[in-house]
Design a protein around this motif. Structure first.
Motif, PDB file in Angstrom:
ATOM      1  N   GLU A   1     -44.512  20.585 -40.434  1.00 40.77           N
ATOM      2  CA  GLU A   1     -45.718  20.375 -39.648  1.00 40.77           C
ATOM      3  C   GLU A   1     -45.666  20.202 -38.236  1.00 40.77           C
ATOM      4  O   GLU A   1     -45.853  21.065 -37.173  1.00 40.77           O
ATOM      5  CB  GLU A   1     -46.798  19.162 -39.902  1.00 40.77           C
ATOM      6  N   GLY A   2     -44.432  19.494 -37.799  1.00 39.45           N
ATOM      7  CA  GLY A   2     -44.145  19.265 -36.488  1.00 39.45           C
ATOM      8  C   GLY A   2     -43.577  20.471 -35.971  1.00 39.45           C
ATOM      9  O   GLY A   2     -43.788  20.898 -34.645  1.00 39.45           O
ATOM     10  N   ALA A   3     -42.594  20.953 -36.731  1.00 43.55           N
ATOM     11  CA  ALA A   3     -41.550  22.244 -36.130  1.00 43.55           C
ATOM     12  C   ALA A   3     -42.668  23.438 -36.132  1.00 43.55           C
ATOM     13  O   ALA A   3     -42.607  24.159 -34.928  1.00 43.55           O
ATOM     14  CB  ALA A   3     -40.801  22.261 -37.252  1.00 43.55           C
ATOM     15  N   GLN A   4     -43.916  23.443 -36.897  1.00 42.16           N
ATOM     16  CA  GLN A   4     -44.597  24.757 -36.567  1.00 42.16           C
ATOM     17  C   GLN A   4     -45.466  24.445 -35.415  1.00 42.16           C
ATOM     18  O   GLN A   4     -45.727  25.473 -34.664  1.00 42.16           O
ATOM     19  CB  GLN A   4     -45.585  24.671 -37.836  1.00 42.16           C
ATOM     20  N   HIS A   5     -45.908  23.220 -35.090  1.00 41.17           N
ATOM     21  CA  HIS A   5     -46.672  23.015 -33.889  1.00 41.17           C
ATOM     22  C   HIS A   5     -45.789  23.218 -32.767  1.00 41.17           C
ATOM     23  O   HIS A   5     -46.404  24.114 -31.685  1.00 41.17           O
ATOM     24  CB  HIS A   5     -47.031  21.436 -33.758  1.00 41.17           C
ATOM     25  N   VAL A   6     -44.576  23.036 -32.626  1.00 38.36           N
ATOM     26  CA  VAL A   6     -43.750  23.527 -31.674  1.00 38.36           C
ATOM     27  C   VAL A   6     -43.568  24.876 -31.451  1.00 38.36           C
ATOM     28  O   VAL A   6     -43.510  25.685 -30.379  1.00 38.36           O
ATOM     29  CB  VAL A   6     -42.399  22.815 -31.682  1.00 38.36           C
TER      30      VAL A   6
ATOM     31  N   ILE B   1     -35.774  26.001 -31.400  1.00 41.52           N
ATOM     32  CA  ILE B   1     -36.297  24.697 -31.473  1.00 41.52           C
ATOM     33  C   ILE B   1     -35.346  23.698 -32.033  1.00 41.52           C
ATOM     34  O   ILE B   1     -34.710  23.914 -33.060  1.00 41.52           O
ATOM     35  CB  ILE B   1     -37.642  24.727 -32.690  1.00 41.52           C
ATOM     36  N   GLY B   2     -34.971  22.618 -31.261  1.00 36.78           N
ATOM     37  CA  GLY B   2     -33.790  21.756 -31.658  1.00 36.78           C
ATOM     38  C   GLY B   2     -34.839  20.496 -32.542  1.00 36.78           C
ATOM     39  O   GLY B   2     -35.744  20.350 -32.024  1.00 36.78           O
ATOM     40  N   ILE B   3     -33.984  19.864 -33.409  1.00 38.11           N
ATOM     41  CA  ILE B   3     -34.346  18.839 -34.210  1.00 38.11           C
ATOM     42  C   ILE B   3     -33.596  17.699 -34.126  1.00 38.11           C
ATOM     43  O   ILE B   3     -32.346  17.951 -34.452  1.00 38.11           O
ATOM     44  CB  ILE B   3     -34.608  19.368 -35.718  1.00 38.11           C
ATOM     45  N   SER B   4     -33.880  16.676 -33.616  1.00 41.16           N
ATOM     46  CA  SER B   4     -33.188  15.408 -33.423  1.00 41.16           C
ATOM     47  C   SER B   4     -33.739  14.634 -34.537  1.00 41.16           C
ATOM     48  O   SER B   4     -34.983  14.394 -34.996  1.00 41.16           O
ATOM     49  CB  SER B   4     -33.360  14.624 -32.334  1.00 41.16           C
ATOM     50  N   THR B   5     -33.001  13.542 -35.118  1.00 39.58           N
ATOM     51  CA  THR B   5     -33.540  12.463 -36.173  1.00 39.58           C
ATOM     52  C   THR B   5     -32.884  11.195 -35.871  1.00 39.58           C
ATOM     53  O   THR B   5     -31.969  10.989 -35.421  1.00 39.58           O
ATOM     54  CB  THR B   5     -32.935  12.986 -37.517  1.00 39.58           C
ATOM     55  N   ILE B   6     -33.832  10.481 -36.179  1.00 42.36           N
ATOM     56  CA  ILE B   6     -33.445   8.938 -36.118  1.00 42.36           C
ATOM     57  C   ILE B   6     -33.716   8.021 -37.465  1.00 42.36           C
ATOM     58  O   ILE B   6     -34.874   8.383 -38.129  1.00 42.36           O
ATOM     59  CB  ILE B   6     -34.821   8.257 -35.036  1.00 42.36           C
ATOM     60  N   GLY B   7     -32.646   7.732 -38.022  1.00 45.57           N
ATOM     61  CA  GLY B   7     -32.722   6.926 -39.255  1.00 45.57           C
ATOM     62  C   GLY B   7     -32.773   5.362 -38.943  1.00 45.57           C
ATOM     63  O   GLY B   7     -32.077   4.783 -38.069  1.00 45.57           O
TER      64      GLY B   7
ATOM     65  N   GLN C   1     -42.611  28.800 -25.329  1.00 46.62           N
ATOM     66  CA  GLN C   1     -42.975  29.810 -24.395  1.00 46.62           C
ATOM     67  C   GLN C   1     -41.471  29.740 -23.720  1.00 46.62           C
ATOM     68  O   GLN C   1     -40.763  29.000 -23.777  1.00 46.62           O
ATOM     69  CB  GLN C   1     -44.093  29.432 -23.448  1.00 46.62           C
ATOM     70  N   GLU C   2     -41.110  30.895 -22.920  1.00 48.07           N
ATOM     71  CA  GLU C   2     -40.176  31.165 -22.170  1.00 48.07           C
ATOM     72  C   GLU C   2     -39.820  29.975 -21.149  1.00 48.07           C
ATOM     73  O   GLU C   2     -41.125  29.940 -20.460  1.00 48.07           O
ATOM     74  CB  GLU C   2     -39.852  32.438 -21.497  1.00 48.07           C
ATOM     75  N   GLY C   3     -38.924  29.279 -20.944  1.00 42.40           N
ATOM     76  CA  GLY C   3     -38.867  28.147 -19.905  1.00 42.40           C
ATOM     77  C   GLY C   3     -38.626  26.926 -20.474  1.00 42.40           C
ATOM     78  O   GLY C   3     -38.882  25.694 -19.690  1.00 42.40           O
ATOM     79  N   ARG C   4     -39.704  26.679 -21.750  1.00 40.96           N
ATOM     80  CA  ARG C   4     -39.873  25.426 -22.234  1.00 40.96           C
ATOM     81  C   ARG C   4     -38.666  24.712 -23.003  1.00 40.96           C
ATOM     82  O   ARG C   4     -38.203  25.469 -23.909  1.00 40.96           O
ATOM     83  CB  ARG C   4     -41.362  25.394 -23.085  1.00 40.96           C
ATOM     84  N   ILE C   5     -38.883  23.599 -22.849  1.00 45.41           N
ATOM     85  CA  ILE C   5     -37.714  22.742 -23.924  1.00 45.41           C
ATOM     86  C   ILE C   5     -38.387  22.440 -25.031  1.00 45.41           C
ATOM     87  O   ILE C   5     -39.225  21.708 -25.207  1.00 45.41           O
ATOM     88  CB  ILE C   5     -37.147  21.490 -23.168  1.00 45.41           C
ATOM     89  N   ASN C   6     -38.039  23.027 -26.112  1.00 44.55           N
ATOM     90  CA  ASN C   6     -38.714  22.943 -27.451  1.00 44.55           C
ATOM     91  C   ASN C   6     -37.935  22.078 -28.340  1.00 44.55           C
ATOM     92  O   ASN C   6     -36.853  22.355 -28.945  1.00 44.55           O
ATOM     93  CB  ASN C   6     -38.705  24.431 -28.233  1.00 44.55           C
ATOM     94  N   ARG C   7     -38.360  20.818 -28.814  1.00 41.19           N
ATOM     95  CA  ARG C   7     -37.827  19.970 -29.681  1.00 41.19           C
ATOM     96  C   ARG C   7     -38.802  19.145 -30.403  1.00 41.19           C
ATOM     97  O   ARG C   7     -39.846  18.792 -30.382  1.00 41.19           O
ATOM     98  CB  ARG C   7     -37.028  18.642 -28.328  1.00 41.19           C
ATOM     99  N   VAL C   8     -38.037  18.702 -31.819  1.00 41.45           N
ATOM    100  CA  VAL C   8     -38.878  17.862 -32.794  1.00 41.45           C
ATOM    101  C   VAL C   8     -38.098  16.634 -32.795  1.00 41.45           C
ATOM    102  O   VAL C   8     -36.859  16.880 -32.809  1.00 41.45           O
ATOM    103  CB  VAL C   8     -38.874  18.548 -34.060  1.00 41.45           C
ATOM    104  N   ILE C   9     -38.511  15.459 -32.758  1.00 45.10           N
ATOM    105  CA  ILE C   9     -38.180  14.281 -33.206  1.00 45.10           C
ATOM    106  C   ILE C   9     -38.809  13.600 -34.202  1.00 45.10           C
ATOM    107  O   ILE C   9     -39.805  13.371 -34.529  1.00 45.10           O
ATOM    108  CB  ILE C   9     -38.236  13.154 -31.831  1.00 45.10           C
ATOM    109  N   LEU C  10     -37.791  13.491 -35.331  1.00 46.56           N
ATOM    110  CA  LEU C  10     -38.100  13.101 -36.473  1.00 46.56           C
ATOM    111  C   LEU C  10     -37.509  11.681 -36.589  1.00 46.56           C
ATOM    112  O   LEU C  10     -36.293  11.356 -36.670  1.00 46.56           O
ATOM    113  CB  LEU C  10     -37.599  13.891 -37.527  1.00 46.56           C
ATOM    114  N   LEU C  11     -38.452  10.626 -37.196  1.00 47.70           N
ATOM    115  CA  LEU C  11     -38.092   9.227 -37.407  1.00 47.70           C
ATOM    116  C   LEU C  11     -38.495   8.933 -38.708  1.00 47.70           C
ATOM    117  O   LEU C  11     -39.564   9.006 -39.290  1.00 47.70           O
ATOM    118  CB  LEU C  11     -38.753   8.344 -36.309  1.00 47.70           C
ATOM    119  N   SER C  12     -37.582   8.330 -39.574  1.00 43.73           N
ATOM    120  CA  SER C  12     -37.780   7.804 -40.918  1.00 43.73           C
ATOM    121  C   SER C  12     -36.978   6.743 -41.280  1.00 43.73           C
ATOM    122  O   SER C  12     -35.813   6.575 -40.879  1.00 43.73           O
ATOM    123  CB  SER C  12     -37.464   9.200 -41.924  1.00 43.73           C
ATOM    124  N   ASP C  13     -37.396   5.898 -42.168  1.00 41.44           N
ATOM    125  CA  ASP C  13     -36.720   4.937 -42.815  1.00 41.44           C
ATOM    126  C   ASP C  13     -36.518   5.049 -44.302  1.00 41.44           C
ATOM    127  O   ASP C  13     -35.936   3.853 -44.854  1.00 41.44           O
ATOM    128  CB  ASP C  13     -37.351   3.494 -42.409  1.00 41.44           C
TER     129      ASP C  13
END
Length: 415
Positions: free
Chosen positions: A126-131, A173-179, A136-148
């Motif tokens: 869902e988050g990645a689809q929003h991004v 689209i880059g994806i960073s994760t936080i555990g 658009q050209e010139g935007r920094i496209n990123r997803v930050i995923l947090l889970s425990d």
């Protein structure tokens, strides 16, 4: 146009045997240019994907909401922010929108409540689809995923989730994760970040969540280049044995390495292990490096850069015995220690506790010896960290995550 990335390389040895070498190491370094203070930063298209399953209730969710509110505060009207919360259901709490009414955004964030199980794949998609829809050209496209927690609803297979992350990365689209805490699947979260071209963070206590969000956002606010891809093409008589630090794929003739984004003043390193067939004494081209990336400091300009890498070969024993590059040898030692930690974790997971401890102890001793021979405080510190892990050793979920984080940090050669 100023070069937004500088590229350098260094060998671990000044000379290699003309009769052939089974193992040679090339350290490749990239550095993002210093930020032009007068230049407006690139706008950010960010989706925060937040685990709100039952285990997140209390401090984890409270600190996560504070972190999300901090992110909103740092963004501006040229940025897009969306926020997805998931348990067994997935909810878009904030649809993609310009960050204008920050008070209203914070109210929406505050309304998030803990729920049920963990549909991590649904939240991530869902988050990645929003991004993706707002890329658009010139935007920094990123997803930050947090889970425990572990993914226990929806897609739960690691390889499938890694493939999904890789597909989004190929779309820019880059994806960073936080555990967070003891319960999450560290190999799953690290794999998503690795294949998604982002960063992986482990936080043992919930109060560390805002600091990690701040660190990740600080990088996004200073991206110099996106979607860095390196193609390594060995010359005849040269073989790539291993590539350490970033995901790679290849067919033997060349390897493609995805290195994600680079921030202003950030340094990224890649270690390549090679072998050489016998050849005449002298200097020979052994590798060609070809870079492709997007310079986002100048209207998303596509850039390419190539360099030929040569190495020196000799039959002179005195030259072969000359000391090599201390810096590269240190990085080789740190990378090898990451591989040993990975082997130790496998031993611990199968119940071979003494074998795992033995592997860590031998590696700590080797790093300590190297630190003395090379007069290297950095290697001494890396050795000390392994000895600390062995103090009053008891294998647990937390200890596994600590060791995995050590492996990840050393493989990336980060301080």
């Amino acid at each position: 146009m100023n070069q937004v990335i500088s590229f350098n390389y260094a060998w671990n040895k000044g000379y290699y045997p003309a009769g052939g070498a089974e193992s040679a190491y090339l350290l490749i370094e990239l550095q993002g240019s210093g930020k032009d203070k007068g230049h407006a930063r690139s706008p950010i298209n960010l989706s925060v994907v937040l685990d709100r399953s039952g285990s997140m209730s209390g401090d984890p969710l409270m600190y996560s909401k504070k972190a999300c509110q901090f992110v909103a505060e740092q963004m501006n009207g040229s940025d897009l922010l969306s926020l997805v919360a998931f348990d067994d259901h997935v909810q878009t709490v904030i649809p993609p929108s310009a960050v204008l009414n920050k008070d209203l955004i914070k109210q929406h964030i505050e309304s998030i409540q803990a729920g049920g199980t963990t549909n991590l794949s649904g939240g991530l998609a869902e988050g990645a689809q929003h991004v993706l829809r707002n890329r658009q050209e010139g935007r920094i496209n990123r997803v930050i995923l947090l889970s425990d927690g572990h993914a226990n609803t929806g897609i739960t297979d690691r390889s499938q989730l890694n493939a999904i992350a890789k597909e989004y990365r190929s779309s820019g689209i880059g994806i960073s994760t936080i555990g967070v805490g003891d319960g999450f699947d560290e190999e799953l979260m690290e794999g998503i970040a690795e294949h998604g071209g982002g960063n992986f963070y482990y936080i043992d206590k919930a109060d560390g969540i805002p600091g990690v969000f701040e660190q990740e956002l600080e990088g996004l606010l200073s991206v110099a280049a996106q979607n860095i891809k390196l193609t390594c093409s060995p010359s005849e008589g040269t073989q790539i044995v291993g590539i350490y630090g970033y995901p790679s794929e290849g067919n033997g003739e060349q390897s493609l390495i995805q290195m994600g984004d680079i921030y202003h003043n950030e340094v990224k390193t890649l270690l390549v292990e090679l072998s050489f067939d016998p050849r005449a004494a002298g200097e020979h081209q052994v590798l060609q490096l070809s870079w492709d990336y997007i310079d986002v400091t100048e209207s998303a300009a596509a850039c390419s850069f190539s360099m030929e890498v040569s190495a020196s070969f000799t039959t002179d024993i005195s030259l072969l015995n000359e000391p090599g590059s201390a810096e590269v040898e240190q990085q080789v030692g740190v990378t090898k220690s990451a591989k040993v930690i990975e082997e130790a974790i496998k031993a611990f997971d199968t119940g071979n506790t003494e074998e795992g401890k033995h592997l860590l102890k031998i590696q700590a001793d080797e790093l300590l010896l190297m630190s003395v021979v090379m007069n290297s405080p950095m290697l001494a510190e890396e050795s000390a960290k392994l000895y600390t892990h062995l103090d009053n050793f008891e294998y647990s979920s937390r200890k596994r995550k600590e060791l995995n984080q050590e492996k990840y940090r050393r493989m990336k050669r980060k301080s």
